[in-house]
Design an enzyme around this catalytic site. Sequence first.
Site, PDB file in Angstrom:
ATOM      1  N   CYS A  70       0.857  -1.186   0.000  1.00  0.00           N
ATOM      2  CA  CYS A  70       0.000   0.000   0.000  1.00  0.00           C
ATOM      3  C   CYS A  70       0.893   1.235   0.000  1.00  0.00           C
ATOM      4  CB  CYS A  70      -0.872  -0.049   1.254  1.00  0.00           C
ATOM      5  SG  CYS A  70      -1.848   1.434   1.524  1.00  0.00           S
ATOM      6  N   CYS A 180      -0.974   3.950  -6.414  1.00  0.00           N
ATOM      7  CA  CYS A 180      -1.852   3.304  -5.426  1.00  0.00           C
ATOM      8  C   CYS A 180      -2.076   1.903  -5.956  1.00  0.00           C
ATOM      9  CB  CYS A 180      -3.180   4.049  -5.318  1.00  0.00           C
ATOM     10  SG  CYS A 180      -4.455   3.139  -4.405  1.00  0.00           S
ATOM     11  N   THR A 181      -1.911   0.913  -5.103  1.00  0.00           N
ATOM     12  CA  THR A 181      -1.957  -0.465  -5.605  1.00  0.00           C
ATOM     13  C   THR A 181      -3.332  -0.841  -6.168  1.00  0.00           C
ATOM     14  OG1 THR A 181      -2.254  -1.192  -3.303  1.00  0.00           O
ATOM     15  CG2 THR A 181      -0.040  -1.363  -4.240  1.00  0.00           C
TER      16      THR A 181
HETATM   17  N1  DGL Z   1      -4.033   0.561  -1.881  1.00  0.00           N
HETATM   18  C1  DGL Z   1      -3.617   1.689  -1.146  1.00  0.00           C
HETATM   19  C2  DGL Z   1      -2.456   2.415  -1.787  1.00  0.00           C
HETATM   20  O1  DGL Z   1      -1.650   1.791  -2.442  1.00  0.00           O
HETATM   21  C3  DGL Z   1      -4.627   2.624  -0.533  1.00  0.00           C
HETATM   22  C4  DGL Z   1      -6.066   2.560  -0.873  1.00  0.00           C
HETATM   23  C5  DGL Z   1      -6.939   3.212   0.177  1.00  0.00           C
HETATM   24  O2  DGL Z   1      -7.193   4.434   0.079  1.00  0.00           O
HETATM   25  O3  DGL Z   1      -7.344   2.510   1.093  1.00  0.00           O
HETATM   26  O4  DGL Z   1      -2.263   3.593  -1.613  1.00  0.00           O
END
Ligand code: DGL
Length: 257
Positions: A70, A180-181
Site C-alpha cells: 500500500c 496506489c496499488t
Molecule cells: N491501496 C492503497 C495504496 O496503495 C490505498 C487505498 C486506500 O485508500 O485505502 O495507496
Amino acid sequence: MPIGFFDSGLGGLTVLEKALRMMPDEDYVYYADEANLPYGEKTPEQIAQFARTAVECLRSRGCKAVVIACNTATSVAVEDLRRSFSLPIVGIEPAVKPAVEQTGHRRILVMATPVTIRESRLKGLIAALDAEDSVDLLAMPELVRFCEREEYDSPAVREYIRSRLQDKDPSAYSALVLGCTHFNHFRSVLGDFFPEPVRIIDGSLGTARRLQALLEERGVRGGGTGRVEYVVTGGEPAPEELVGRAGRLLDRLKRME
Ligand code: DGL
C-alpha cells in the site's frame, strides 16, 4: 515461515500476484484491512496505527517478512514500522524514478490517494529526482471503492476518470504512474484516456523484486508451496466473500499479463 502482505483492501493483490509468480515456493498471509478502508482518506495518525496493528498480526502468525502493499501506508508509516519491528519490512512507493528514467523528463502524471499526494515522502522523492517541473499529481480516491466492488470498467468508472482529468491535457503526458496499488486494476480503462504512447508504470514488480532480494540476503528464501491465507478485518465483506473476490482478482491480473 510465510511472508505477510497488507493493504487496506484488495489493491495489494497486484503486488502479491507478482511475488507469487516470482516465488511460488513461498507461503503468504494477506491481511486486508477492510474495516479501515479507505486509508487514503484517513489521517496519518490513524493510518500509522492501522499499519502497526497489521504488522503485529502478521508477526503473530509467524511471518518472516512483511510487505506493505500500500503506497499510502508506506508513505506514512514505513519508517516507524522499521524502527518498531525487527522483521524485514518492504514498502511500495509511486514508481516516479523509473518513469523519469524512461521518459527523459517529459511530463508525467502520478495518480495516488489524497494522503500519498499530501505527504512529504512523495514530494521528497520527486525533488530528489529534480523532477518538480515535469510531474503532476492527481488524487483518484473513488477508484479504490470501484475496485473493492470489482467494478473496473463501467460508465460510472469512465465518467469519474473523465471528470478527474477535466483540468489536465492527457496528450501532454508520456507516462502515467499508478501510485496506489488499487489503481493497477484499472490499467486498461485508464489507458483509453491517454493518446498513445503513454507508458503506464507501477511499483509492484520492483517491490516483489526487493522482497526476493531481501529474503535471499537473509538466507530465508523458499520453504513453501504458494499457499495464500487471508485475514480480513471487520465483518464486511465476510471472509469467504473476500477470499472469492481475491481469487477472481488474482485470476484477472494473471490474464492481464
Ligand atoms: N491501496 C492503497 C495504496 O496503495 C490505498 C487505498 C486506500 O485508500 O485505502 O495507496
